[in-house]
Design a protein around this motif. Structure first.
Motif, mmCIF file in Angstrom:
data_model
loop_
_atom_site.group_PDB
_atom_site.id
_atom_site.type_symbol
_atom_site.label_atom_id
_atom_site.label_comp_id
_atom_site.label_asym_id
_atom_site.label_seq_id
_atom_site.Cartn_x
_atom_site.Cartn_y
_atom_site.Cartn_z
ATOM 1 N N ALA A 111 1.309 -0.881 -0.245
ATOM 2 C CA ALA A 111 0.024 0.174 -0.187
ATOM 3 C C ALA A 111 0.853 1.001 0.055
ATOM 4 N N PHE A 112 1.789 1.726 0.654
ATOM 5 C CA PHE A 112 2.668 2.756 0.928
ATOM 6 C C PHE A 112 4.304 1.982 0.495
ATOM 7 N N VAL A 187 2.219 -1.682 9.486
ATOM 8 C CA VAL A 187 0.872 -0.852 9.054
ATOM 9 C C VAL A 187 0.628 -0.607 7.928
ATOM 10 N N ASN A 188 1.867 -0.881 6.990
ATOM 11 C CA ASN A 188 1.651 -1.265 5.662
ATOM 12 C C ASN A 188 1.845 -2.430 5.383
ATOM 13 N N ILE A 190 -0.820 -4.417 6.582
ATOM 14 C CA ILE A 190 -2.910 -4.807 7.089
ATOM 15 C C ILE A 190 -3.083 -4.411 6.013
ATOM 16 N N THR A 191 -2.747 -3.019 5.546
ATOM 17 C CA THR A 191 -3.297 -1.689 4.859
ATOM 18 C C THR A 191 -3.072 -2.694 3.573
ATOM 19 N N VAL A 194 -6.071 -5.524 3.939
ATOM 20 C CA VAL A 194 -7.100 -4.744 3.578
ATOM 21 C C VAL A 194 -7.797 -4.183 2.793
ATOM 22 N N CYS A 195 -6.678 -2.809 2.161
ATOM 23 C CA CYS A 195 -7.255 -2.225 1.220
ATOM 24 C C CYS A 195 -7.183 -3.055 0.097
ATOM 25 N N PRO B 22 -11.604 -0.582 1.958
ATOM 26 C CA PRO B 22 -11.435 0.981 2.816
ATOM 27 C C PRO B 22 -10.413 1.971 2.122
ATOM 28 N N SER B 23 -10.245 2.657 2.486
ATOM 29 C CA SER B 23 -9.819 3.576 2.088
ATOM 30 C C SER B 23 -7.922 3.076 3.020
ATOM 31 N N ARG B 24 -6.934 3.858 2.185
ATOM 32 C CA ARG B 24 -5.877 3.183 2.877
ATOM 33 C C ARG B 24 -5.113 3.737 3.393
ATOM 34 N N GLY B 25 -5.305 5.418 3.401
ATOM 35 C CA GLY B 25 -5.046 6.786 4.513
ATOM 36 C C GLY B 25 -5.371 6.494 5.577
ATOM 37 N N VAL B 27 -6.528 3.459 6.967
ATOM 38 C CA VAL B 27 -6.873 1.906 7.925
ATOM 39 C C VAL B 27 -5.130 2.214 7.957
ATOM 40 N N GLY B 28 -4.157 2.976 7.281
ATOM 41 C CA GLY B 28 -3.498 3.139 7.530
ATOM 42 C C GLY B 28 -2.953 3.976 8.790
#
Ligand code: HEA
Ligand code: HEA
Ligand code: CUA
Ligand SMILES: [Cu+2]
Lengths: 557, 202, 348
Positions: A111-112, A187-188, A190-191, A194-195, B22-25, B27-28
């Motif tokens: 994600a990031f 964090v990365n 999980i995101t 999830v996303c 869901p939006s990444r921002g 959730v992050g």
């Protein structure tokens, strides 16, 4: 179902200079390259930590030995434990997670991506900082001597009084820095999960490895943070003269233990849960059956995650808790055996009725099942408080946790290597060398860690640099040391296999194992963008659906 | 589970469209907040554990005063940031900028208040981090929070700068919203710190 | 193949476990937790056997199932190329292997809870000997507050027969870092933590020597922080206690004897900052009490036998015996060293 097969043109031929390539790696934000860097980094430290272990084993092979001084021995086990946990096991899990999770959930990157690279470099920097303590620097009194406080660094041993100089500072700073790296990666992760899942991949269709990684990452958030907080407190004590763990000023040594183990216990499950993920991917493929009881597997993992935050004081049964505390932590600890047992039984159920292929990844996974069973049962012995009063702090504990960590985690990781190496490099690892590696490592492992239980039962404490003859410990220690050499040779063969196969191995093709998850739809190695078109899925085994259109999984889910 | 009959290729059920996650921002940010809460929890536990355990003075009762004004400022900044976002959502950029600036001002007042309190404690009351367990836990917990306020203010100011340059538009609502989550978190932590340090601990 | 090796590993493991019970060494000196000789250790032994039996049974059951599955369901060359039946799970079976472990856990837990209470909440019976044990880097201080004794590294306690039980209660304190008191045949371990008093108790059933050592990492010489417990008959203990309570044998400083000169050296060197000898000016508490040094079999918590040569070597260069110990080398002349040793040899 049109988008799942795709033929991708191979990589553009690389015509870069070495400097350009290094620069490319150093500045990459591609999850696959970062994954490979994590793994390479961890392997280097595995060898370093292993050498430290070998040094300890040489020292302990004979009674009254003086191969190393007590000071050096203490540094060896501190650095061995810290290295193995933080710079081998954690990064290797993050490495495989980074590499495979985006592929498994059908996306193009984490994600990031930049945060991902940053987290890796933080971890690497933390490790270098810690190892810099062997070297030291000008004007740093006491530097040049690595930390010697043990991997759980009980207060007040870490205070300025008992640990003058800077060696303990390197320990806590190194862990703070790499801790931030771990939090960033989690964090990365999980995101991403999830996303960024591909269309159709609802939570109940996600590969188990992705499930294990999201649970593990969630645990990292709540486990590493307390460690970071406690390390900040140590640093405040050491640099600003605060009194968090200063027993002279009324501070408590016990609260450090609580803080450490609130981290430390979940930490060991943080390491084992991705290993469960490896096993849950490998065992079905080589048994040719889907995982048995997918929903309960997920449920058990989540349960382990939760329960593991309520058991930490089983590391503290000897510190004089009242009988209520001792009783409470005994029952919570034993309770973990239930969801863990469910997992073992479900793997058994997966094998049952299958057609087992004994390829190297499967061999490591099967050995995992046996060894983890034994390791878990010695854990149950330790969790019986009164029995723990005898076993705690002895070699029995050392045997227990190496049984889980080496016999469980390391075996799962080796399985993962043999399983995903073809995807990562496009070449198969040699099966012959793989089997040799496997058997040597099995022999070494059992020589070392089976027999290590015995000196523990005979009253040998851990972390002693030498022992007297005549207590009945010599023979066991000798066997243990011999076993360590076997393991060393096995690891050398493994490293050789990876290097040799990179150039000489058979081509892997997209899907060498006839497997079922998305990473096998793309080329080996995958292109930078992973998938030319983002796939869509209808079950947790999209490739099964594709290969058996007349009997697809989604009919049953 | 029905029994299988050999059938020609089946068509899978359609996939839920559009496929939204869901939006990444968010959730992050929620993950980060989870980690941060764990850090704060440990510091709060240390504070509570050491209440009344100092072996020398001063005690909290002797030196601490209730920072009511400060607290009001910080908590109302949660409201103003909320209004700011509401305005941005509607595309009202001027109102957004005004409320955003107000939020920063309130946060800055809070920080200034903390600085004054510390100055008073250090120079008038002689309480430093080295004095006793109270000093140790007090400065580290309140300091950790103040550090987060500072980081938050830094982020907010960056957005303010962009807003003044006219770069922040309605379509950036999502990102600004993520930042505001962090700010709300810092406020909630203050409520906990306030109760632990100034109410329960006194 | 795997199965065969796994089966081979099992007996090895079991034989090894049995070997523990059939120790070839001087059994009294092997600190074997399966040879308990005191009530707390007995209780632990009991619950340990129970836990071992239960876990052993689980092991055998699960191990057999695994081996059976691996052998039975291996891919055979004569197999057709079809995939096996795809089974996704079964609620009944999964429920079974959730419920059965829950029951086992409850059983294990109840046994555990009972023994915790038995050991930890036992009230001290009358006739108890009270000892305060203080952990130091890297030696043990033992104080008998009721008997006026201070000694080091070698704990003496009376035997406790069922007829007339005289258990020993130990209050556990630490002067610096964490330590742990562990004499496996007498009791499980309990830590000595600064600022956190603990206690434990033992009631050895037989006379003799019991070995143990510090079991919590406490710094450089954690490895040589050994511990000896002498369990004496009631009479021997009384005699020992009386001897220990007496002040040191007085060696006159102005006599021309070597010991007398040695005493002078002792009292004019920094020894007295760290060591106490009852009846002299030496009252340091940083190091072990030396009043009855010669009544101990070992030096520096078991790092060396207490012989005149070792004693001399110790004073000359403690690091040569116990590297990292907190006693500095004293740099005495050979003459002073000999005299000092001679003096210490009189401290019986
Ligand atoms: C990955 C690592 C890992 C894992 C998974 C575990 C798993 C477990 N551990 Fe372990 N442990 C460590 C790593 C790990 N441990 C480390 C590193 C230390 C020492 C740290 C240090 O001091 O340096 C340690 C120390 C440690 C202690 C403290 C020892 C001491 O210092 O005094 C205890 C005590 O309770 C314990 C217990 C357990 C238990 C009960 C489990 C359970 O999770 C095991 C569950 C599994 C099973 C039980 C087997 C399968 C289940 C069945 C077949 C079902 C039927 C079974 C029953 C109903 C019982 N461990
Ligand atoms: C991931 C975790 C991990 C792993 C993989 C290992 C792997 C090994 N450990 Fe580790 N160990 C810990 C985590 C781990 N350990 C922890 C947390 C502690 C506690 C520390 C503390 O008390 O503070 C500990 C403590 C510990 C001790 C106890 C020290 C003491 O209490 O005094 C011992 C003693 O034997 C030991 C041995 C080994 C051995 C032989 C291996 C082997 O499996 C290693 C095999 C690998 C290699 C051998 C390296 C690869 C090959 C080469 C380098 C080639 C050259 C080889 C030769 C020349 C033979 N470990
Ligand atoms: Cu004292 Cu270890
Ligand atoms: Cu644990």
């Amino acid at each position: 179902m049109s988008s799942e097969t795709m033929a991708l043109s191979p990589h553009a031929v690389e015509t870069q200079s070495l400097a350009e390539r290094l620069h490319g790696w150093a500045t990459t934000v591609d999850h696959k390259r970062i994954g490979v860097m994590y793994i390479g980094f961890a392997l280097i430290f595995l060898v370093i930590g292993g050498i430290e272990a070998i040094i300890m084993r040489i020292q302990l092979a004979l009674p009254n030995n003086d191969f190393v001084s007590p000071q050096v021995f203490n540094r060896m086990f501190t650095m061995h434990g810290t290295t193995m946990i933080f710079f081998v096991a954690m990064p290797i899990m993050f490495g495989f997670g980074n590499y495979t999770v985006p592929l498994l959930v059908g996306t193009r990157d984490m994600a990031f991506p930049r945060l991902n690279a940053f987290s890796f470099w933080l971890t690497a920097f933390g490790a270098l900082l810690m190892y810099f303590s062997f070297v030291g620097g000008f004007g740093l009194y006491g530097a040049g001597s690595a930390p010697d406080v043990g991997w759980f660094a009980y207060a007040p041993l870490t205070s300025k009084v008992f640990s003058p100089g800077h060696s303990s500072d390197f320990w806590s700073l190194g862990l703070i820095v790499s801790g931030f790296g771990s939090i960033g990666t989690s964090v990365n992760m999980i995101t991403t999960i999830v996303c960024s899942r591909c269309p159709g991949m609802t939570l109940n269709k996600m590969p188990l490895f992705a499930w294990m990684n999201i649970v593990m990452s969630g645990m990292v958030l709540f486990a590493i943070s307390p460690l970071t907080a406690a390390q900040i407190m140590i640093s405040l004590d050491r640099y600003l003269g605060a009194h968090f763990f200063d027993t002279q000023a009324g501070g408590s040594a016990v609260i450090w233990m609580h803080f450490f183990w609130i981290f430390g216990h979940p930490e060991v499950y943080i390491l084992i849960i991705p290993s469960f993920g490896f096993i849950s991917e490998i065992v079905p493929v080589f048994s040719r059956k889907p995982i048995f009881g997918y929903p309960i597997m997920v449920g058990a993992t989540v349960a382990i995650g939760f329960i593991s935050f309520s058991v930490w004081a089983h590391h503290m049964f000897t510190v004089g808790m009242n009988s209520w505390g001792n009783t409470f932590f005994a029952i919570t600890t034993m309770a973990v055996g239930v969801p863990t047992g469910i997992k073992i039984f479900n793997w058994l159920g997966t094998i049952w009725g299958g057609k087992i292929q004994f390829k190297t990844p499967m061999l490591f996974s099967l050995a995992f099942l046996f060894q983890f069973l034994i390791a878990g049962l010695t854990g149950i012995m330790l969790s019986s408080t009164p029995f723990n009063w005898q076993l705690s702090g002895s070699y029995f504990v050392v045997a227990h946790f190496h049984y889980v960590i080496v016999g469980g985690i390391l075996f799962a990781v080796f399985g993962g290597f043999y399983y995903w190496y073809p995807k990562i490099t496009g070449k198969m690892l040699s099966e012959r060398l793989g089997k040799l590696h496997f058997w040597l490592f099995v022999i070494g492992f059992h020589l070392t860690f089976d027999f290590m239980h015995i000196p523990g039962l005979l009253g040998m404490p851990r972390r002693i640099y030498t022992y007297e003859a005549g207590r009945g410990w010599e023979i066991w220690n000798q066997i243990v040391s011999v076993g360590a050499l076997f393991q060393g040779v096995a690891v050398l063969i493994f490293v050789f296999n990876m290097i040799w196969s990179y150039w000489k191995g058979k081509d892997a093709g997209c899907d060498p194992w006839d497997a079922w998850t998305l990473e096998w739809t793309t080329t080996s190695p995958p292109p930078e963008y992973n998938f030319a078109t983002i796939p869509t899925v209808h079950s947790s085994r999209p490739l099964w659906d594709l290969k058996h259109p007349e009997d697809p999984d989604w009919k049953y889910e | 589970m029905s029994s299988t009959t050999l059938t020609p290729p089946l068509t899978p059920p359609p996939i839920e469209t559009p496929w939204v996650l869901p939006s990444r921002g968010k959730v992050g940010m929620f993950s980060l907040i989870a980690a941060e809460s764990a850090i704060f929890t440990i510091f709060v536990v240390a504070y509570v554990f050491y209440i009344g355990k100092s072996i020398s003075g001063p005690t909290p009762r002797e030196v601490l005063e209730l920072p009511i004004f400060n607290t009001v400022c910080l908590l109302s900044s949660s409201l103003t940031i909320h209004f700011a976002l509401g305005a941005l959502k509607k595309g009202n950029r001027a109102v957004f900028t005004a409320f955003w600036a107000l939020t920063i001002a309130l946060g800055a007042i809070f920080l200034f208040g903390t600085a004054r309190e510390w100055h008073h404690l250090i120079y008038d009351k002689g309480l430093t981090i080295q004095t006793n367990l109270f000093g140790t836990t007090y400065y580290s917990l309140v300091g950790l929070h103040a550090f987060h306020v500072t980081v938050g203010l830094f982020g907010l100011s960056l957005v303010l700068a962009f807003a003044l340059l006219g770069w922040v538009k309605q379509e950036h609502y999502g990102r600004v919203d993520v930042l505001s989550l962090y700010w709300h978190f810092v406020d909630v932590v203050w409520i906990v710190v306030f109760f632990v340090v100034y109410v329960a601990g006194r | 193949m795997l199965a065969r090796v796994a089966w081979a590993a099992l007996p090895v493991f079991l034989i090894a476990l049995v070997a523990v019970a059939a120790e070839p060494h001087d059994p009294a000196l092997v600190p074997n937790i399966f040879k308990p000789d005191s009530t707390p250790a007995d209780h632990i032994y009991g619950v340990a056997l129970f836990v071992l039996t239960v876990t052993g049974a689980i092991f055998v059951a699960v191990f057999s199932l695994l081996v059976y599955a691996i052998v039975r369901y291996r891919a055979k060359p004569e197999d057709d190329s079809h995939e096996p039946a795809q089974v996704y799970g079964s609620n009944q079976i999964e429920l079974a292997w959730t419920v059965i472990p829950v029951l086992i856990v409850v059983m294990l837990f109840l046994a555990t809870a009972r023994v915790i209470a038995q050991i930890q909440d036992a009230p001290p019976p009358p006739g108890t000997i009270n000892v305060t044990a203080v952990g130091h880097q890297f030696w043990w201080e033992f104080r008998y507050p009721d008997l006026g004794i201070v000694t080091a590294n070698e704990l003496h306690v009376p035997v406790s027969e069922p007829a007339e039980s005289t258990p020993t209660f130990l209050k556990l304190l630490s002067a610096d870092t964490d330590h742990s008191f562990w004499v496996p045949r007498l009791a499980g371990k309990t830590d000595l933590i600064p600022n956190h008093p603990n206690s434990t108790w033992i009631d050895p059933h037989h006379t003799g020597l019991y070995l143990g050592q510090c079991a919590q990492y406490c710094g450089t010489q954690h490895g040589l922080m050994l511990l000896r417990v002498y369990v004496d008959s009631r009479e021997d203990f009384k005699a020992w206690a009386n001897a220990q309570a007496a002040p040191a044998l007085v060696t006159s400083t102005d006599s021309n004897s070597e010991a007398g000169y040695g005493r002078k050296v002792f009292e004019t060197t920094s020894c007295i900052n760290c060591h106490a000898v009852k009846g002299t000016v030496a009252d340091g508490r940083f190091g072990p009490d030396l009043t009855h040094l010669m009544s101990r079999k070992t030096l520096a918590s078991g790092a060396a036998d207490n012989t005149p040569e070792k004693l001399k070597q110790w004073i000359k260069d403690p690091d040569s015996i116990k590297p990292g110990s907190l006693m500095p080398a004293m740099r005495l002349t050979e003459k002073d060293l000999n005299a000092l040793t001679a003096y210490l040899l009189t401290l019986r």
